[in-house]
Write a protein that holds these residues in place. Structure first.
Motif, PDB file in Angstrom:
ATOM      1  N   ASP A 112       0.826  -1.211   0.000  1.00 52.96           N
ATOM      2  CA  ASP A 112       0.000   0.000   0.000  1.00 52.96           C
ATOM      3  C   ASP A 112       0.861   1.263   0.000  1.00 52.96           C
ATOM      4  O   ASP A 112       0.626   2.178  -0.798  1.00 52.96           O
ATOM      5  CB  ASP A 112      -0.939   0.000   1.207  1.00 52.96           C
ATOM      6  N   ARG A 115       2.734   1.648  -3.342  1.00 54.54           N
ATOM      7  CA  ARG A 115       1.851   2.096  -4.427  1.00 54.54           C
ATOM      8  C   ARG A 115       1.514   3.575  -4.272  1.00 54.54           C
ATOM      9  O   ARG A 115       1.517   4.333  -5.255  1.00 54.54           O
ATOM     10  CB  ARG A 115       0.567   1.264  -4.417  1.00 54.54           C
ATOM     11  N   LYS A 116       1.245   4.006  -3.053  1.00 55.74           N
ATOM     12  CA  LYS A 116       0.935   5.416  -2.792  1.00 55.74           C
ATOM     13  C   LYS A 116       2.118   6.304  -3.155  1.00 55.74           C
ATOM     14  O   LYS A 116       1.949   7.374  -3.771  1.00 55.74           O
ATOM     15  CB  LYS A 116       0.570   5.596  -1.313  1.00 55.74           C
ATOM     16  N   TRP A 120       2.234   9.109  -6.172  1.00 51.83           N
ATOM     17  CA  TRP A 120       2.580  10.489  -5.822  1.00 51.83           C
ATOM     18  C   TRP A 120       3.726  10.992  -6.696  1.00 51.83           C
ATOM     19  O   TRP A 120       3.662  12.104  -7.248  1.00 51.83           O
ATOM     20  CB  TRP A 120       2.947  10.545  -4.339  1.00 51.83           C
ATOM     21  N   PRO A 413       2.926  10.632   1.669  1.00 57.05           N
ATOM     22  CA  PRO A 413       3.381   9.572   0.756  1.00 57.05           C
ATOM     23  C   PRO A 413       4.871   9.296   0.884  1.00 57.05           C
ATOM     24  O   PRO A 413       5.304   8.145   0.732  1.00 57.05           O
ATOM     25  CB  PRO A 413       3.028  10.132  -0.626  1.00 57.05           C
TER      26      PRO A 413
END
Length: 451
Positions: A112, A115-116, A120, A413
């Protein structure tokens, strides 16, 4: 052939040098075609602010703009003037993402969070071009896409996977049909290429100066020739003392000096290695060259470890960058490599007349990722865009501003990490030289295996 070179004076007293450089703009193409800033003052006397920002590059200026739009009293203190460092010296390519691909980020940071972080970084060019539009910054923006061509079979497989990973995340990315690679780039030397249409190019110095003007118009204080010599906490506030004795007092501080960091924050200077890379620019090109080299005005940088970037400038010159690195002040070796690379790529079009050569430092971190450090109570630092500076440093500047406005660390992020100095930092010159030779050897071996 007439070449204007950046001249550095190693005999100048060290108190007037920044990472060994004189506090004056290099004679770069960007400096020659970019209108100067209006006169900004140096900091004099004692002043109070809500946030003091050390460093007037993309990160510091974007942080100032973000904070000022939220109503904070902001001061940007720059040792020379906005855009003097890497922000105003690079090739001007606005590239999505980081050095590492999305799958590597997921492995390192978790599914997670990785991926974030990837999303970003991939969205960072959009922030740049949106900021340019919102504030009317005149920096010749072109968002026609960034192309990454592959020089070898090994690299061709790598970019095909890279393109697939970004496309899975929704990026407007695609492989270029093999028959179109040479016509789109203007050179026959590459085997394949992919294009990421989120990317583009700008005049980086004009963008930095435009951010400075935008921040000033919003009410931020910008102070030039104001190098911060020391910083300490007093009565719950940070007191920043400039070389001339002037002081800025603020409860919150951002340090965004990147490769030109000094010792005001313990360990920050040795947490990265300042690496010098160069740019060269031709005289205005002939119609034949302009019609052939990047005719749709994409920008490009190849896959080699010692990569080469190339684009056409707003005044119709070929600008090339990279092709090697050094930890010292001289860029002669890199300039020669760039000239040879240009001859190899575009020699079939006729000779090139070189007019400009300049260089500067950018910050390289251990993991080749940008770092945010919360080094004390309401003291936050950032550095290490590792050659992806325009898009990523703009995004980091906005993120730092949001953090000081109350964004929780777990929602960032790119999250803060402790400062970790390089071991044997004093031997960085030797380390960069060895790494450059080693990476050059690996590039050569990749090419040999592709035959």
């Amino acid at each position: 052939m007439s070449i204007r070179l950046l001249i550095l004076d190693p005999n100048m007293p060290s108190t007037q040098l920044l990472a060994g450089e004189r506090p004056a703009f290099p004679d770069s193409l960007w400096a020659s075609i970019t209108p100067p800033l209006p006169p900004f003052p140096s900091l004099e006397g004692a002043h109070d602010f809500d946030v003091a920002i050390v460093g007037g590059g993309f990160t510091g200026l974007m942080a100032a703009l973000t904070l000022r739009l939220a109503g904070k009293r902001v001061a940007v203190l720059d040792a020379v003037e906005p855009g003097w460092g890497a922000s105003g010296r690079n090739n001007g390519q606005v590239i999505p993402g980081f050095k590492w691909d999305p799958d590597v980020l997921r492995q390192r940071y978790g599914q997670d969070a990785g991926r974030k972080l990837a999303l970003w970084g991939g969205d960072a060019p959009g922030l740049v071009f949106d900021t340019i539009a919102a504030h009317g910054i005149d920096c010749s923006p072109l968002r026609h896409g960034w192309i990454q061509p592959a020089y070898t079979d090994i690299a061709a497989k790598r970019i095909e996977e890279r393109c697939r990973l970004w496309a899975e995340l929704g990026a407007p990315a695609e492989m270029i049909p093999p028959a179109d690679v040479a016509p789109m780039l203007g050179t026959p030397i590459f085997q394949s290429a992919w294009i990421d249409r989120r990317g583009g190019c700008i005049n980086p110095l004009a963008y930095a100066r435009g951010l400075a003007r935008a921040a000033q118009l919003q009410g931020a204080g910008l102070y030039v020739r104001s190098p911060v010599a020391s910083m300490h906490k007093k009565d719950g506030l940070w007191v920043l003392t400039c070389a001339n004795g002037a002081t800025a007092t603020a409860p919150q501080v951002i340090v965004a000096t990147a490769a030109y960091a000094n010792d005001i924050v313990g360990g920050l200077k040795t947490s990265m290695v300042p690496v010098r890379t160069a740019q060269v620019a031709t005289a205005p090109l002939s119609k034949k060259h302009l019609d052939t080299i990047l005719p749709q005005r994409h920008c490009a940088s190849d896959t080699r470890r010692l990569l080469t970037s190339f684009r056409i400038s707003p005044d119709h010159r070929l600008v090339m960058g990279g092709a090697g690195a050094t930890a010292g002040l001289s860029h002669d070796f890199i300039v020669r490599k760039l000239h040879k690379a240009a001859e190899r790529m575009f020699g079939h079009l006729g000779p090139l007349d070189w007019e400009y050569a300049w260089s500067g430092y950018f910050a390289v971190t251990k993991d080749h990722m940008p770092h945010i450090h919360e080094a004390g109570d309401n003291l936050i630092c950032a550095l290490g865009c590792n050659g992806r500076g325009i898009a990523v440093s703009t995004a980091i500047g906005k993120l730092l501003g949001e953090r000081l406005l109350g964004l929780p660390a777990e929602e960032m992020p790119l999250r803060p990490t402790p400062i970790q100095p390089f071991a044997f930092h004093a031997f960085r010159h030797l380390g960069v030289a060895v790494a450059t030779q080693y990476n050059g050897m690996l590039d050569y071996m990749d090419k040999a295996r592709s035959r």
